[in-house]
Design an enzyme around this catalytic site. Sequence first.
Site, short mmCIF file in Angstrom:
data_model
loop_
_atom_site.label_atom_id
_atom_site.label_comp_id
_atom_site.label_asym_id
_atom_site.label_seq_id
_atom_site.Cartn_x
_atom_site.Cartn_y
_atom_site.Cartn_z
N GLY A 11 0.70 -1.28 0.02
CA GLY A 11 0.16 -0.05 -0.08
C GLY A 11 0.94 1.17 -0.03
O GLY A 11 0.62 2.27 0.49
N ALA A 12 2.18 1.09 -0.60
CA ALA A 12 2.99 2.17 -0.81
C ALA A 12 2.67 3.51 -1.26
O ALA A 12 3.38 4.53 -0.93
CB ALA A 12 4.39 1.77 -1.37
N GLY A 14 -0.33 4.89 -0.63
CA GLY A 14 -1.38 5.37 0.02
C GLY A 14 -0.88 6.37 1.08
O GLY A 14 0.25 6.60 1.13
N ASP A 42 2.28 -1.71 -4.68
CA ASP A 42 0.97 -1.28 -4.74
C ASP A 42 0.37 -1.95 -5.82
O ASP A 42 1.00 -2.93 -6.74
CB ASP A 42 0.90 0.26 -4.73
CG ASP A 42 -0.40 0.88 -4.10
OD1 ASP A 42 -1.48 0.48 -4.77
OD2 ASP A 42 -0.27 1.41 -2.80
N ARG A 98 -14.87 -1.40 10.91
CA ARG A 98 -13.77 -2.04 10.40
C ARG A 98 -14.16 -3.42 9.83
O ARG A 98 -13.73 -3.72 8.92
CB ARG A 98 -12.67 -2.36 11.39
CG ARG A 98 -12.24 -0.71 11.79
CD ARG A 98 -10.80 -0.74 12.65
NE ARG A 98 -10.58 0.37 13.40
CZ ARG A 98 -10.73 1.03 14.45
NH1 ARG A 98 -11.65 0.13 15.27
NH2 ARG A 98 -10.45 2.03 14.68
N ASN A 105 -11.00 -6.72 1.97
CA ASN A 105 -9.61 -6.84 2.03
C ASN A 105 -9.20 -8.28 2.48
O ASN A 105 -7.81 -8.49 2.25
CB ASN A 105 -9.41 -5.86 3.42
CG ASN A 105 -9.31 -4.49 3.02
OD1 ASN A 105 -9.39 -4.19 1.94
ND2 ASN A 105 -9.56 -3.56 4.04
N ASN A 131 -7.18 -3.10 7.79
CA ASN A 131 -8.09 -3.63 8.61
C ASN A 131 -9.22 -4.55 7.93
O ASN A 131 -9.10 -4.40 6.74
CB ASN A 131 -9.05 -2.17 8.91
CG ASN A 131 -8.47 -1.47 10.19
OD1 ASN A 131 -8.07 -2.29 11.04
ND2 ASN A 131 -8.43 -0.29 10.13
N ASP A 159 -3.81 1.97 19.34
CA ASP A 159 -4.88 2.04 20.45
C ASP A 159 -3.90 2.45 21.87
O ASP A 159 -4.33 3.24 22.66
CB ASP A 159 -5.74 0.88 20.48
CG ASP A 159 -6.43 0.64 19.22
OD1 ASP A 159 -7.19 1.32 18.83
OD2 ASP A 159 -6.03 -0.34 18.56
N ARG A 162 -2.75 5.77 21.69
CA ARG A 162 -3.99 6.74 22.14
C ARG A 162 -4.22 6.74 23.55
O ARG A 162 -4.65 7.93 24.22
CB ARG A 162 -5.13 6.24 21.46
CG ARG A 162 -5.39 6.51 19.93
CD ARG A 162 -6.14 5.94 19.11
NE ARG A 162 -6.25 6.44 17.74
CZ ARG A 162 -6.85 5.74 16.82
NH1 ARG A 162 -7.54 4.64 16.81
NH2 ARG A 162 -6.83 6.00 15.55
N HIS A 187 -8.31 -4.67 17.14
CA HIS A 187 -8.40 -3.46 17.06
C HIS A 187 -9.89 -2.99 16.56
O HIS A 187 -9.95 -3.06 15.06
CB HIS A 187 -7.60 -3.34 15.86
CG HIS A 187 -7.46 -1.91 15.60
ND1 HIS A 187 -7.20 -0.71 16.28
CD2 HIS A 187 -7.71 -1.16 14.16
CE1 HIS A 187 -7.24 0.42 15.46
NE2 HIS A 187 -7.46 0.04 14.26
N1 LIG Z 1 -4.34 -1.03 12.52
C1 LIG Z 1 -4.63 0.19 12.69
O1 LIG Z 1 -4.43 0.97 13.65
C2 LIG Z 1 -5.07 0.97 11.28
C3 LIG Z 1 -5.27 0.67 10.23
N2 LIG Z 1 -5.63 1.38 9.09
C4 LIG Z 1 -5.79 0.63 8.05
O2 LIG Z 1 -4.92 0.56 7.25
C5 LIG Z 1 -5.27 0.44 5.58
C6 LIG Z 1 -4.42 1.47 4.81
O3 LIG Z 1 -4.80 2.81 4.98
P1 LIG Z 1 -4.54 4.20 4.25
O4 LIG Z 1 -3.25 4.08 3.96
O5 LIG Z 1 -5.15 5.23 5.07
O6 LIG Z 1 -5.34 3.68 2.77
P2 LIG Z 1 -5.13 4.41 1.51
O7 LIG Z 1 -6.41 4.02 0.71
O8 LIG Z 1 -4.73 5.66 1.57
O9 LIG Z 1 -3.87 3.54 0.87
C7 LIG Z 1 -4.12 2.23 0.65
C8 LIG Z 1 -3.16 1.59 -0.51
O10 LIG Z 1 -3.36 0.20 -0.41
C9 LIG Z 1 -3.27 -0.06 -1.88
N3 LIG Z 1 -3.73 -1.26 -2.12
C10 LIG Z 1 -5.06 -1.82 -2.29
N4 LIG Z 1 -4.69 -3.20 -2.61
C11 LIG Z 1 -3.60 -3.59 -2.57
C12 LIG Z 1 -3.22 -4.66 -2.85
N5 LIG Z 1 -3.78 -5.87 -3.17
N6 LIG Z 1 -1.53 -4.85 -2.98
C13 LIG Z 1 -0.87 -3.65 -2.56
N7 LIG Z 1 -1.41 -2.61 -2.44
C14 LIG Z 1 -2.76 -2.36 -2.15
C15 LIG Z 1 -3.93 1.15 -2.43
O11 LIG Z 1 -3.83 1.10 -3.88
C16 LIG Z 1 -3.65 2.22 -1.69
O12 LIG Z 1 -2.63 2.92 -2.38
C17 LIG Z 1 -6.80 0.63 5.91
O13 LIG Z 1 -7.38 -0.72 5.54
C18 LIG Z 1 -6.99 1.22 7.02
O14 LIG Z 1 -8.36 0.85 7.57
C19 LIG Z 1 -5.65 2.56 9.32
C20 LIG Z 1 -5.41 3.28 10.42
C21 LIG Z 1 -5.01 2.43 11.64
O1 LIG Z 2 -10.77 3.69 12.29
C1 LIG Z 2 -10.36 3.30 11.28
O2 LIG Z 2 -10.93 2.75 10.19
C2 LIG Z 2 -8.81 3.57 10.82
C3 LIG Z 2 -8.05 2.73 12.29
O3 LIG Z 2 -8.03 1.67 12.24
C4 LIG Z 2 -7.95 3.61 13.29
O4 LIG Z 2 -7.73 5.05 13.27
O5 LIG Z 2 -7.89 3.33 14.35
#
Ligand SMILES: NC(=O)C1=CN([C@@H]2O[C@H](COP(=O)(O)OP(=O)(O)OC[C@H]3O[C@@H](n4cnc5c(N)ncnc54)[C@H](O)[C@@H]3O)[C@@H](O)[C@H]2O)C=CC1
Ligand SMILES: O=C([O-])CC(=O)C(=O)O
Length: 281
Positions: A11-12, A14, A42, A98, A105, A131, A159, A162, A187
């Site tokens: 997801g590089a 993103g 990506d 989520r 996903n 997620n 978390d 936070r 999460h």
């Molecule tokens: N565990 C946690 O605490 C957190 C988890 N997240 C999750 O992280 C994930 C990414 O979030 P963002 O960077 O904001 O999303 P984003 O949409 O900005 O970036 C995601 C990237 O992943 C790429 N992607 C999609 N399918 C792919 C694949 N099969 N292989 C490689 N790349 C792929 C997309 O093209 C995009 O560039 C989301 O699922 C989000 O819910 C976000 C915040 C906290």
């Molecule tokens: O809430 C979301 O979907 C993104 C995330 O996991 C977080 O910010 O903890």
Amino acid sequence: MAEPLKVLVTGAAGQIAYSLLFSVGKGDVFGQDQPIILVLLDIPPMMGVLEGVVMELNDCSLPLVKGIICTHDLEEAFTGIDVAFMVGAMPRREGMERKDLLKANVKIFKQQGEALDKFAKKDVKVLVVGNPANTNACICAKYAPSIPKENFSAMTRLDQNRAQSLVANRLGVPNSDVWNVIIWGNHSSTQFPDVQHAKVKIGGEDKNAFEAVKDDSWLKNEFVSTVQKRGAAIIAARKLSSAMSAAKAACDHIRDWWNGTQEVGFNFQSIFSINLIFLKN
Ligand SMILES: NC(=O)C1=CN([C@@H]2O[C@H](COP(=O)(O)OP(=O)(O)OC[C@H]3O[C@@H](n4cnc5c(N)ncnc54)[C@H](O)[C@@H]3O)[C@@H](O)[C@H]2O)C=CC1
Ligand SMILES: O=C([O-])CC(=O)C(=O)O
């Protein structure tokens, strides 16, 4: 200097990766003496955007970055990697939980688990950020049976950060003066942030969090629900899910896993329903 580590970020192109790549590249995770090769994965339609990210990484002129590989090919991305930040996945939008991301996903983590199994080093450390992170980590591990289960973890460090910061702000002490915060559960909005064993350095003394905060009702109610709902609150405010703080948490998670925590002995992360970190940082 040590041999370069091969570090994959999926997801590089993103928003999380945009902060994460810079922090990893400048040595926040593996230290100032550890060169790295960044592997950026990506999907094909994002290759143009990824080229821009690579231009910016080059323009940062980071001494520890010895190479950048940019690809949409799983074999090229996963071959010989030491560490994987598995970020690439769809983020949720306002009104979603989520778990609503499962359909979109889960298949990514099945496919990438298989790629880990075939191409990565057998001692690769894998952090699943995408997620629903716990379920995705479980799936990833299931499809990579040749890699030990303990090499997979799901990110609940955000978390934890936070919770730590809420207590520190409440007391007006530095974040580093709050430690042993625990996050139980996935999460998700059902997680339980637990400060029963947390300590706070305040007025030159180490106190239990309840003793320091002196407001049991806040700790048992508002504090818990604020941590549980923080992701949704950020989406409501930014119209995008958290990215800078998620990248920082991913760096903290891998840094402590790679190097060990600074002070307190027990540090365990499970890919299933419990995620614990007893940490003073
Ligand atoms: N565990 C946690 O605490 C957190 C988890 N997240 C999750 O992280 C994930 C990414 O979030 P963002 O960077 O904001 O999303 P984003 O949409 O900005 O970036 C995601 C990237 O992943 C790429 N992607 C999609 N399918 C792919 C694949 N099969 N292989 C490689 N790349 C792929 C997309 O093209 C995009 O560039 C989301 O699922 C989000 O819910 C976000 C915040 C906290
Ligand atoms: O809430 C979301 O979907 C993104 C995330 O996991 C977080 O910010 O903890």
